[in-house]
Design a protein around this motif. Sequence first.
Motif, short mmCIF file in Angstrom:
data_model
loop_
_atom_site.label_atom_id
_atom_site.label_comp_id
_atom_site.label_asym_id
_atom_site.label_seq_id
_atom_site.Cartn_x
_atom_site.Cartn_y
_atom_site.Cartn_z
N SER A 106 0.79 -1.31 0.02
CA SER A 106 0.14 -0.02 0.10
C SER A 106 0.80 1.14 0.04
N GLN A 107 1.89 1.23 0.82
CA GLN A 107 2.77 2.41 0.60
C GLN A 107 3.41 2.70 -0.47
N HIS A 108 3.86 1.57 -1.10
CA HIS A 108 4.47 1.82 -2.53
C HIS A 108 3.27 2.00 -3.59
N LEU A 109 2.14 1.46 -3.58
CA LEU A 109 1.12 2.06 -4.35
C LEU A 109 0.88 3.42 -4.19
N ALA A 110 0.77 3.83 -3.10
CA ALA A 110 0.68 5.47 -2.83
C ALA A 110 1.94 6.39 -3.45
N CYS A 111 2.99 5.88 -3.21
CA CYS A 111 4.07 6.54 -4.19
C CYS A 111 4.01 6.62 -5.56
N LEU A 112 3.46 5.38 -6.23
CA LEU A 112 3.16 5.39 -7.72
C LEU A 112 2.27 6.14 -7.88
N LYS A 113 0.99 6.24 -7.26
CA LYS A 113 -0.10 7.11 -7.78
C LYS A 113 0.25 8.69 -7.57
N GLY A 114 1.06 9.04 -6.43
CA GLY A 114 1.73 10.23 -6.31
C GLY A 114 2.41 10.56 -7.25
N CYS A 115 3.30 9.72 -7.83
CA CYS A 115 4.07 10.15 -9.30
C CYS A 115 3.22 10.06 -10.41
N GLY A 116 2.13 9.69 -10.38
CA GLY A 116 1.36 9.70 -11.69
C GLY A 116 1.33 8.49 -12.50
N LEU A 117 2.11 7.46 -11.94
CA LEU A 117 2.48 6.20 -12.74
C LEU A 117 1.12 5.42 -12.95
N ILE A 118 0.22 5.45 -11.70
CA ILE A 118 -0.89 4.17 -11.89
C ILE A 118 -2.12 5.22 -11.44
N VAL A 119 -3.16 4.51 -11.59
CA VAL A 119 -4.69 5.31 -10.88
C VAL A 119 -5.27 4.22 -10.49
N GLY A 120 -6.28 4.83 -9.35
CA GLY A 120 -7.22 3.83 -8.94
C GLY A 120 -8.52 4.02 -9.27
N ARG A 121 -9.33 2.90 -9.12
CA ARG A 121 -10.74 2.88 -9.28
C ARG A 121 -11.52 2.19 -8.40
N GLN A 122 -12.48 3.21 -7.48
CA GLN A 122 -13.15 2.33 -6.54
C GLN A 122 -14.11 1.70 -7.13
N ASP A 123 -14.39 0.51 -6.81
CA ASP A 123 -15.68 -0.42 -6.92
C ASP A 123 -16.12 -0.99 -5.75
N GLY A 124 -17.29 -0.54 -5.07
CA GLY A 124 -17.78 -1.09 -3.88
C GLY A 124 -16.59 -0.79 -2.79
N LYS A 125 -16.24 -1.85 -2.03
CA LYS A 125 -15.26 -1.84 -1.17
C LYS A 125 -13.97 -2.05 -1.63
N TYR A 126 -13.62 -2.03 -3.04
CA TYR A 126 -12.41 -2.49 -3.39
C TYR A 126 -11.85 -1.52 -4.20
N VAL A 127 -10.56 -1.11 -4.36
CA VAL A 127 -9.92 -0.41 -5.07
C VAL A 127 -9.12 -0.98 -6.17
N TYR A 128 -9.37 -0.69 -7.37
CA TYR A 128 -8.56 -1.57 -8.55
C TYR A 128 -7.43 -0.70 -8.93
N TYR A 129 -6.21 -1.13 -8.98
CA TYR A 129 -5.14 -0.14 -9.78
C TYR A 129 -4.66 -0.78 -10.99
N ARG A 130 -4.34 0.30 -11.55
CA ARG A 130 -3.85 0.13 -13.10
C ARG A 130 -2.84 1.18 -13.34
N VAL A 131 -2.01 0.77 -14.39
CA VAL A 131 -1.15 1.41 -15.08
C VAL A 131 -1.81 2.77 -15.59
#
Length: 106
Positions: free
Chosen positions: A50-75
Motif C-alpha cells: 500500500s505504501q508503494h502504491l501510494a508512491c506510484l499514484k503520487g508520481c502519476g504512474l498508476i490510477v485507482g478505481r473504486q468499485d464497492g469496497k475494493y480499489v482497482y489499480y492500473r497503469v
Amino acid sequence: MKKVDIDTKVKFLHGFSNKTRIQILESIKEEEKTVSQIVDDLNGNQSNISQHLACLKGCGLIVGRQDGKYVYYRVRNQLVRDLLTMFDVVLEDVENNIACCENHID
C-alpha cells in the motif's frame, strides 16, 4: 517539447527506483488489480504494498478505481506501459554493462 525541470524528472524516476514498485508496475501492466491481488502476486505484505502504491499514484504512474469496497489499480496509460517495455528493451542492450558495473551507487 517542453523542457522538464530536472527535480521533477528525478521525482518521476523515483517511482521506478525500487524493486517492489517495479514488481507492482509489472503486475498491473496489462490488467487492473486490487491490493490483495497485488500482494498475492508479489508475496508481499499489504502495508508495504500500500505504501508503494501510494508512491506510484503520487508520481502519476498508476490510477485507482473504486468499485464497492475494493480499489482497482492500473497503469495510468499506454505511455507508461510503453516506458516499461522500453526499459526491458534498453536493459537487454546494456545488461552486461550493468552486471559488471563497479561504480553503481545505492
